[in-house]
Design a protein around this motif. Structure first.
Motif, PDB file in Angstrom:
ATOM      1  N   LEU A  65       0.843  -1.189   0.000  1.00  0.00           N
ATOM      2  CA  LEU A  65       0.000   0.000   0.000  1.00  0.00           C
ATOM      3  C   LEU A  65       0.882   1.243   0.000  1.00  0.00           C
ATOM      4  O   LEU A  65       1.970   1.234   0.568  1.00  0.00           O
ATOM      5  CB  LEU A  65      -0.903   0.027   1.242  1.00  0.00           C
ATOM      6  CG  LEU A  65      -2.024  -1.021   1.300  1.00  0.00           C
ATOM      7  CD1 LEU A  65      -2.577  -1.124   2.716  1.00  0.00           C
ATOM      8  CD2 LEU A  65      -3.138  -0.667   0.321  1.00  0.00           C
ATOM      9  N   PRO A  66       0.413   2.338  -0.602  1.00  0.00           N
ATOM     10  CA  PRO A  66       1.153   3.596  -0.547  1.00  0.00           C
ATOM     11  C   PRO A  66       0.890   4.309   0.778  1.00  0.00           C
ATOM     12  O   PRO A  66       0.036   3.873   1.559  1.00  0.00           O
ATOM     13  CB  PRO A  66       0.558   4.386  -1.719  1.00  0.00           C
ATOM     14  CG  PRO A  66      -0.869   3.922  -1.768  1.00  0.00           C
ATOM     15  CD  PRO A  66      -0.833   2.459  -1.387  1.00  0.00           C
ATOM     16  N   SER A  85       5.515  -6.907  10.126  1.00  0.00           N
ATOM     17  CA  SER A  85       5.072  -6.351   8.843  1.00  0.00           C
ATOM     18  C   SER A  85       6.200  -6.393   7.821  1.00  0.00           C
ATOM     19  O   SER A  85       7.372  -6.193   8.159  1.00  0.00           O
ATOM     20  CB  SER A  85       4.594  -4.914   9.024  1.00  0.00           C
ATOM     21  OG  SER A  85       5.647  -4.109   9.549  1.00  0.00           O
ATOM     22  N   VAL A  86       5.834  -6.653   6.567  1.00  0.00           N
ATOM     23  CA  VAL A  86       6.793  -6.597   5.463  1.00  0.00           C
ATOM     24  C   VAL A  86       6.178  -5.686   4.409  1.00  0.00           C
ATOM     25  O   VAL A  86       5.352  -6.114   3.594  1.00  0.00           O
ATOM     26  CB  VAL A  86       7.082  -7.988   4.865  1.00  0.00           C
ATOM     27  CG1 VAL A  86       8.187  -7.889   3.808  1.00  0.00           C
ATOM     28  CG2 VAL A  86       7.471  -8.981   5.954  1.00  0.00           C
ATOM     29  N   ILE A 109      -0.854 -11.035   1.830  1.00  0.00           N
ATOM     30  CA  ILE A 109      -0.564  -9.640   1.495  1.00  0.00           C
ATOM     31  C   ILE A 109      -1.823  -8.804   1.681  1.00  0.00           C
ATOM     32  O   ILE A 109      -2.890  -9.136   1.146  1.00  0.00           O
ATOM     33  CB  ILE A 109      -0.068  -9.496   0.042  1.00  0.00           C
ATOM     34  CG1 ILE A 109       1.242 -10.263  -0.165  1.00  0.00           C
ATOM     35  CG2 ILE A 109       0.118  -8.017  -0.317  1.00  0.00           C
ATOM     36  CD1 ILE A 109       1.742 -10.240  -1.610  1.00  0.00           C
ATOM     37  N   ILE A 110      -1.700  -7.730   2.445  1.00  0.00           N
ATOM     38  CA  ILE A 110      -2.797  -6.766   2.604  1.00  0.00           C
ATOM     39  C   ILE A 110      -2.626  -5.679   1.552  1.00  0.00           C
ATOM     40  O   ILE A 110      -1.570  -5.045   1.456  1.00  0.00           O
ATOM     41  CB  ILE A 110      -2.789  -6.140   4.004  1.00  0.00           C
ATOM     42  CG1 ILE A 110      -2.876  -7.224   5.097  1.00  0.00           C
ATOM     43  CG2 ILE A 110      -3.950  -5.153   4.155  1.00  0.00           C
ATOM     44  CD1 ILE A 110      -2.680  -6.684   6.497  1.00  0.00           C
ATOM     45  N   ASP A 131      -8.005  -7.765   0.807  1.00  0.00           N
ATOM     46  CA  ASP A 131      -8.373  -6.418   0.380  1.00  0.00           C
ATOM     47  C   ASP A 131      -8.908  -5.659   1.595  1.00  0.00           C
ATOM     48  O   ASP A 131     -10.002  -5.955   2.098  1.00  0.00           O
ATOM     49  CB  ASP A 131      -9.425  -6.467  -0.723  1.00  0.00           C
ATOM     50  CG  ASP A 131      -9.673  -5.107  -1.358  1.00  0.00           C
ATOM     51  OD1 ASP A 131      -9.977  -4.145  -0.620  1.00  0.00           O
ATOM     52  OD2 ASP A 131      -9.548  -4.983  -2.591  1.00  0.00           O
ATOM     53  N   ILE A 132      -8.146  -4.688   2.065  1.00  0.00           N
ATOM     54  CA  ILE A 132      -8.491  -4.005   3.313  1.00  0.00           C
ATOM     55  C   ILE A 132      -9.809  -3.241   3.195  1.00  0.00           C
ATOM     56  O   ILE A 132     -10.595  -3.187   4.151  1.00  0.00           O
ATOM     57  CB  ILE A 132      -7.334  -3.081   3.752  1.00  0.00           C
ATOM     58  CG1 ILE A 132      -7.575  -2.558   5.170  1.00  0.00           C
ATOM     59  CG2 ILE A 132      -7.111  -1.943   2.774  1.00  0.00           C
ATOM     60  CD1 ILE A 132      -6.374  -1.838   5.757  1.00  0.00           C
ATOM     61  N   LYS A 133     -10.091  -2.685   2.015  1.00  0.00           N
ATOM     62  CA  LYS A 133     -11.352  -1.968   1.825  1.00  0.00           C
ATOM     63  C   LYS A 133     -12.537  -2.924   1.884  1.00  0.00           C
ATOM     64  O   LYS A 133     -13.571  -2.623   2.496  1.00  0.00           O
ATOM     65  CB  LYS A 133     -11.348  -1.224   0.488  1.00  0.00           C
ATOM     66  CG  LYS A 133     -10.567   0.073   0.494  1.00  0.00           C
ATOM     67  CD  LYS A 133     -10.789   0.836  -0.800  1.00  0.00           C
ATOM     68  CE  LYS A 133     -10.099   2.198  -0.774  1.00  0.00           C
ATOM     69  NZ  LYS A 133     -10.325   2.944  -2.035  1.00  0.00           N
TER      70      LYS A 133
END
Length: 315
Positions: A65-66, A85-86, A109-110, A131-133
């Motif tokens: 994520l940005p 976290s990576v 992967i998030i 997908d966090i959203k």
């Protein structure tokens, strides 16, 4: 070692956020739209995601994520879940990215769909993409989020630490990778002591006083962006103003000006770019900038000060 460095990064963030649930932690200016997240809302979302992450057996969780609301929630959630976290580098080649995933052992992967659409050549795993959203916005998540909200508001910090099981489970807080430009990408594990002592050093020099606004445009897969902009804003009374791309000087100028940003951290190359393309009135509220990761060319300090009027410091 100071007692503040003997806890976990997740504990440090929980205690700081809980102390003032109404403070703004991040102002997200993705695509120049404006979203804000208070400490309370951030803690609720991260605690809910952390509860789900505890079902994953892997100790390391990838994040792609940005800088922005998603990156803050994801990193805090991983920390609250007691995992490492990576933050994955999405600017490297597919081959380098594959080596990174193999070396780290990351299987989960998030991210968000927009990143998957944009990074079609990235070696996304067939399964294990969160997908966090979608997770936070799903109808069946509403009840869980309400429960976490009530807990966050009503329960004291020490009780939250216990019922959310927030503690030191291993020494590694996060794993960063080199870009692989000089061979195989090298993984650098940072312990909880590494991160927390770095935050203590930042506080000790007095560069980031209470309620300062700091531009967060550096990627989270580099220690500069991860430590200074993300973890310091989570553990201290500071607001991060996030924009995902430091290579867009006109957008950066608009964000810095409209949000009355006090300071920036970046590389000398970025500051040279801004010096060439940003009108001085756009940076009129800046008090200082800090350069790191590369040597500042001779004379850049003086040219920056003369043009923008803010202090140019080197980390």
């Amino acid at each position: 070692m100071p007692p503040t460095c003997q806890i976990s990064v997740g504990q440090a963030a929980l205690r700081a956020l809980k102390s003032d649930l109404s403070r703004t932690v991040i102002i997200d200016r993705m695509k120049l739209e404006r979203k804000t997240l208070t400490a309370g809302k951030l803690l609720v979302a991260a605690a809910f995601l952390a509860q789900k992450l505890r079902s994953v057996s892997d100790e390391r969780i990838g994040i792609l994520l940005p800088p922005g609301v998603g990156g803050w929630v994801a990193n805090l959630a991983v920390a609250l879940a007691g995992k490492s976290s990576v933050n994955l580098n999405f600017t490297v080649s597919r081959e380098v990215a594959q080596k990174t995933l193999r070396a780290s052992g990351v299987k989960t992967i998030i991210s968000v769909q927009a990143m998957r659409d944009r990074l079609k050549d990235f070696p996304w795993p067939d399964a294990g993409i969160w997908d966090i959203k979608e997770i936070l916005g799903a109808p069946d998540s509403k009840r869980g989020l309400i429960v976490k909200m009530l807990q966050t508001i009503l329960l004291p910090t020490f009780v939250l630490e216990k019922i959310w099981d927030v503690k030191r489970k291993n020494s590694e807080a996060t794993l960063l990778f080199t870009s692989g430009s000089t061979g195989e990408p090298k993984g650098i594990p940072l312990t909880h002591e590494n991160v927390l002592s770095n935050l203590a050093q930042i506080k000790a020099i007095g560069l980031l006083p209470r309620d300062v606004r700091l531009l967060a445009s550096l990627p989270l897969f580099h220690s500069f962006g991860l430590t200074v902009t993300l973890w310091y804003s989570l553990t201290h009374r500071m607001a991060a103003v996030a924009y995902p791309n430091p290579l867009e000087p006109h957008a950066i100028a608009e964000v810095v000006h409209s949000e009355r940003v006090d300071g920036m951290v970046a590389t000398a190359s970025f500051f040279q770019l801004y010096l060439r393309q940003v009108p001085k009135e756009k940076f009129e509220h800046l008090k200082w900038v800090v350069a790191g990761a590369e040597k500042t060319p001779a004379g850049l300090h003086e040219r920056w000060k003369a043009h923008f009027g803010s202090e140019y410091l080197e980390g």
